[in-house]
Enzyme design. Structure first.
Site, PDB file in Angstrom:
ATOM      1  N   LYS A   1      36.273  45.512  45.518  1.00 31.97           N
ATOM      2  CA  LYS A   1      34.823  45.484  45.290  1.00 31.97           C
ATOM      3  C   LYS A   1      34.060  45.653  46.590  1.00 31.97           C
ATOM      4  O   LYS A   1      33.011  46.276  46.622  1.00 31.97           O
ATOM      5  CB  LYS A   1      34.435  44.159  44.624  1.00 31.97           C
ATOM      6  CG  LYS A   1      34.530  44.207  43.118  1.00 31.97           C
ATOM      7  CD  LYS A   1      34.140  42.885  42.499  1.00 31.97           C
ATOM      8  CE  LYS A   1      35.224  41.874  42.652  1.00 31.97           C
ATOM      9  NZ  LYS A   1      35.001  40.610  41.972  1.00 31.97           N
TER      10      LYS A   1
ATOM     11  N   GLU B   1      34.756  37.230  39.847  1.00 29.27           N
ATOM     12  CA  GLU B   1      33.697  36.734  40.721  1.00 29.27           C
ATOM     13  C   GLU B   1      32.543  37.724  40.571  1.00 29.27           C
ATOM     14  O   GLU B   1      32.746  38.926  40.733  1.00 29.27           O
ATOM     15  CB  GLU B   1      34.214  36.725  42.168  1.00 29.27           C
ATOM     16  CG  GLU B   1      33.276  36.052  43.114  1.00 29.27           C
ATOM     17  CD  GLU B   1      33.771  36.117  44.556  1.00 29.27           C
ATOM     18  OE1 GLU B   1      34.966  36.406  44.781  1.00 29.27           O
ATOM     19  OE2 GLU B   1      32.934  35.904  45.436  1.00 29.27           O
TER      20      GLU B   1
ATOM     21  N   ARG C   1      48.968  43.453  41.740  1.00 32.23           N
ATOM     22  CA  ARG C   1      47.701  44.170  41.551  1.00 32.23           C
ATOM     23  C   ARG C   1      47.990  45.608  41.175  1.00 32.23           C
ATOM     24  O   ARG C   1      49.002  46.174  41.603  1.00 32.23           O
ATOM     25  CB  ARG C   1      46.920  44.230  42.869  1.00 32.23           C
ATOM     26  CG  ARG C   1      46.391  42.935  43.370  1.00 32.23           C
ATOM     27  CD  ARG C   1      45.730  43.164  44.726  1.00 32.23           C
ATOM     28  NE  ARG C   1      44.376  43.650  44.567  1.00 32.23           N
ATOM     29  CZ  ARG C   1      43.320  42.842  44.390  1.00 32.23           C
ATOM     30  NH1 ARG C   1      43.465  41.556  44.372  1.00 32.23           N
ATOM     31  NH2 ARG C   1      42.116  43.349  44.248  1.00 32.23           N
TER      32      ARG C   1
END
Ligand code: ATP
Ligand code: MG
Length: 559
Positions: A272, A36, A262
């Site tokens: 982020k 994204e 992850r």
């Protein structure tokens, strides 16, 4: 690129191999990396990149780069550009054009109409608060929305009005009609379209309704012919929804979603949103600050792409969450730089040495190896002169035997040069040593001193007349806490106040002033350094410390 990206094994490789063996995968393997564009990529993304591009490479398939751009409010072109640069720098290239989820907005809109026409979606007027109430909880079933049984015609007309901007943001949504009693909350009539009156970086003002991530992702995979859609574990609960859309829409292919854990690294944050806070609150000097765990930051710090790929390979791919010790990352960096970084000398806290028996106007150019074990890195030429600098901490008037450096009345070797004997010191009015007067043994270059008394130590040095000045930035870990953002604590409280110290007027051997930006070196005895990517050539050379020679975190420095 080295083969290390595809060495070893992991459960996803096993799945692909089985799919090939069973014939389930009859054509090419197609993966994708779907960032994204709402921030810079971090170390966790590096793992996802190595995994997706690595699998495609190993099995002769393709990997797409697709920007998941369904939330225009948080997205920016600058992030889109940075992400591409980071992927290429890591050593990967996507197949075909850059893709955007927004490329499929027309098709997704048609898919939404398809659901409406089949009675599988409806326009819902509940407010966000009401919708939350109707949704139920993990232990309680939800309730049907009072708008759930609208006719197909009414839904088509309302959805059309949504599209035409006739309703306010938040006043209506389009929802899939699945099951408000489903144990998996993601299946309780999830939202698939929202009204958002914002322009989009790719589609401009064409749309005022935007599909949700869940309604976009799987269909984009299907449209691109992705065979293995790899994502992180938090999407495991979304997989039934992913499959529901694939089953209920006229999509051209049947991608499958697989989840892996992850990457978490201690002393680091990999989100982020939190990294953006560090930037926005000026805790660091930008996304590419060398202290940031972003790919751009690590690059500027002097981490190499090969070392990052190796690290991603070393940590493997798991199905369960874990935390990797940052020491493992640091090990991968040291290992690469030790093998590949040319050696050089830099004096950071200079003390002047006057070699009293060396002629005033003489200069010798002494050869030194570029690297002790790498003949291919050639030799460098070091100017030697009557005045040289050594580190202030490498000289003492008196010291015990453990101090293997220069001591008054004793000898030391200057790296790749001569043996010095310290004879006297000159002090200023305050008693600080300003000069050390030494004699040198002219026969000691590359040979033991003739009197047979060998110096105990070797220290680094730079010619005072020929050396150049540089700025050195010493970086340390950005957080002092092992898990800065776990346990509900405020992660900004754990920022290391000493994560950066800037040392000006260091002395470097002259050839270093011409180092190319991003060239890495081992400064003998002090650490690995990189010529700064941006500032090295604009004024005094700037070197960033990538990492110390050894792991001294939390340990007292030795004498
Ligand atoms: P963040 O929370 O940092 O914003 P994200 O998952 O929202 O991460 P995306 O841009 O959506 O960021 O991620 C792109 C791809 O990278 C996704 O497939 C995601 O699963 C993967 N990814 C993100 N963070 C990690 C991580 N820590 N370890 C492994 N893969 C990750
Ligand atoms: Mg995301």
């Amino acid at each position: 690129m080295t083969d290390n990206v595809v060495s070893g094994n992991n459960f996803l490789r096993t799945i692909v191999k089985e799919d090939i063996a069973s014939g389930r995968l009859s054509g090419e393997l197609v993966t994708r990396f779907p960032p994204e564009p709402n921030g810079f990529l971090h170390i966790g993304h590096a793992k996802s990149i190595c995994l997706n591009f690595g699998l495609a490479k190993q099995f002769g398939g393709r990997c797409h780069l697709r920007f998941d751009d369904t939330n225009p409010a948080k997205e920016e072109q600058a992030y889109i550009d940075a992400i591409q640069e980071d992927i290429r720098w890591l050593g990967f290239e996507w197949s075909g054009p850059i893709r955007y989820a927004s490329d499929y907005f027309d098709t997704l809109y048609d898919y939404a109409l398809h659901l409406v026409r089949n009675g599988n979606a409806y326009v819902c007027d509940l407010s966000a608060d009401q919708a939350r109430e109707y949704r139920g909880t993990l232990t309680e079933a939800g309730k049907n929305s009072p708008y759930r049984d609208r006719s197909v015609e009414e839904n088509l007309a309302l959805f059309d009005s949504m599209r035409n901007g006739e309703f306010d943001e938040g006043s209506r949504v389009l929802r899939a009609k699945i099951d408000m009693a489903a144990p998996n909350i993601n299946l309780r009539d999830p939202i698939i379209y929202r009204i958002r009156k914002v322009s989009h970086h790719q589609t401009g003002d064409k749309w005022c309704i935007y599909p949700t991530y869940d309604f976009t992702h799987g269909q984009s995979d299907a449209l691109e012919g992705i065979t293995h859609s790899i994502c992180t574990l938090e999407f495991e609960d979304h997989r039934p929804l992913y499959e529901w859309f694939i089953a209920n829409l006229p999509v051209p292919a049947q991608p499958k979603q697989y989840e892996f854990a992850r990457l978490n690294v201690n002393y680091t944050v990999t989100s982020k949103r939190k990294l953006k806070m560090l930037v926005d609150e000026s805790v660091v000097d930008g996304w590419d600050d060398p202290r940031m765990p972003t790919i751009a930051g690590m690059r500027r710090r002097g981490f190499t792409a090969a070392a990052l790929r190796n690290f991603c390979d070393m940590v493997g791919v798991a199905r369960s969450e874990g935390v990797v010790d940052v020491a493992m990352l640091e090990h991968a960096i040291r290992d690469d730089l030790d093998k590949n970084a040319p050696r050089a000398m830099c004096v950071m806290d200079p003390l002047k040495i006057i070699i009293t028996n060396y002629p005033d106007d003489k200069v010798e150019w002494l050869n030194a190896p570029g690297h002790p074990n790498r003949d291919d890195l050639g030799e460098r030429s070091l100017p030697f002169s009557r005045e040289v600098y050594i580190e202030r901490e490498d000289f003492r008037e008196e010291a015990n035997k453990k101090f293997k450096r220069l001591v008054l009345g004793k000898k030391v070797r200057l790296r790749s040069a001569y043996v010095l004997l310290a004879e006297s010191v000159v002090k200023d009015a305050a008693g600080n040593i300003v000069e050390v007067h030494c004699s040198y043994d002219a026969a000691s270059h590359g040979a033991d001193p003739e009197d047979g008394i060998k110096p105990k130590g070797v220290i680094h040095w730079v010619s005072a007349s020929h050396g150049k000045q540089a700025t050195v930035r010493l970086y340390d870990r950005l957080f002092t806490h092992e898990s800065p953002d776990r346990g509900g604590e405020e992660f900004l409280d754990h920022v290391n106040p000493a994560s950066l110290s800037i040392i000006e007027h260091c002395w470097i051997e002259p050839s270093l002033a011409d180092a190319a930006p991003e060239a890495s070196f081992q400064f003998e005895r002090t650490g690995y350094f990189v010529a700064d990517k941006l500032e090295h050539t604009s004024g005094a050379p700037v070197f960033n410390r990538t990492i110390a020679l050894r792991d001294t975190w939390g340990k007292e420095s030795d004498v």
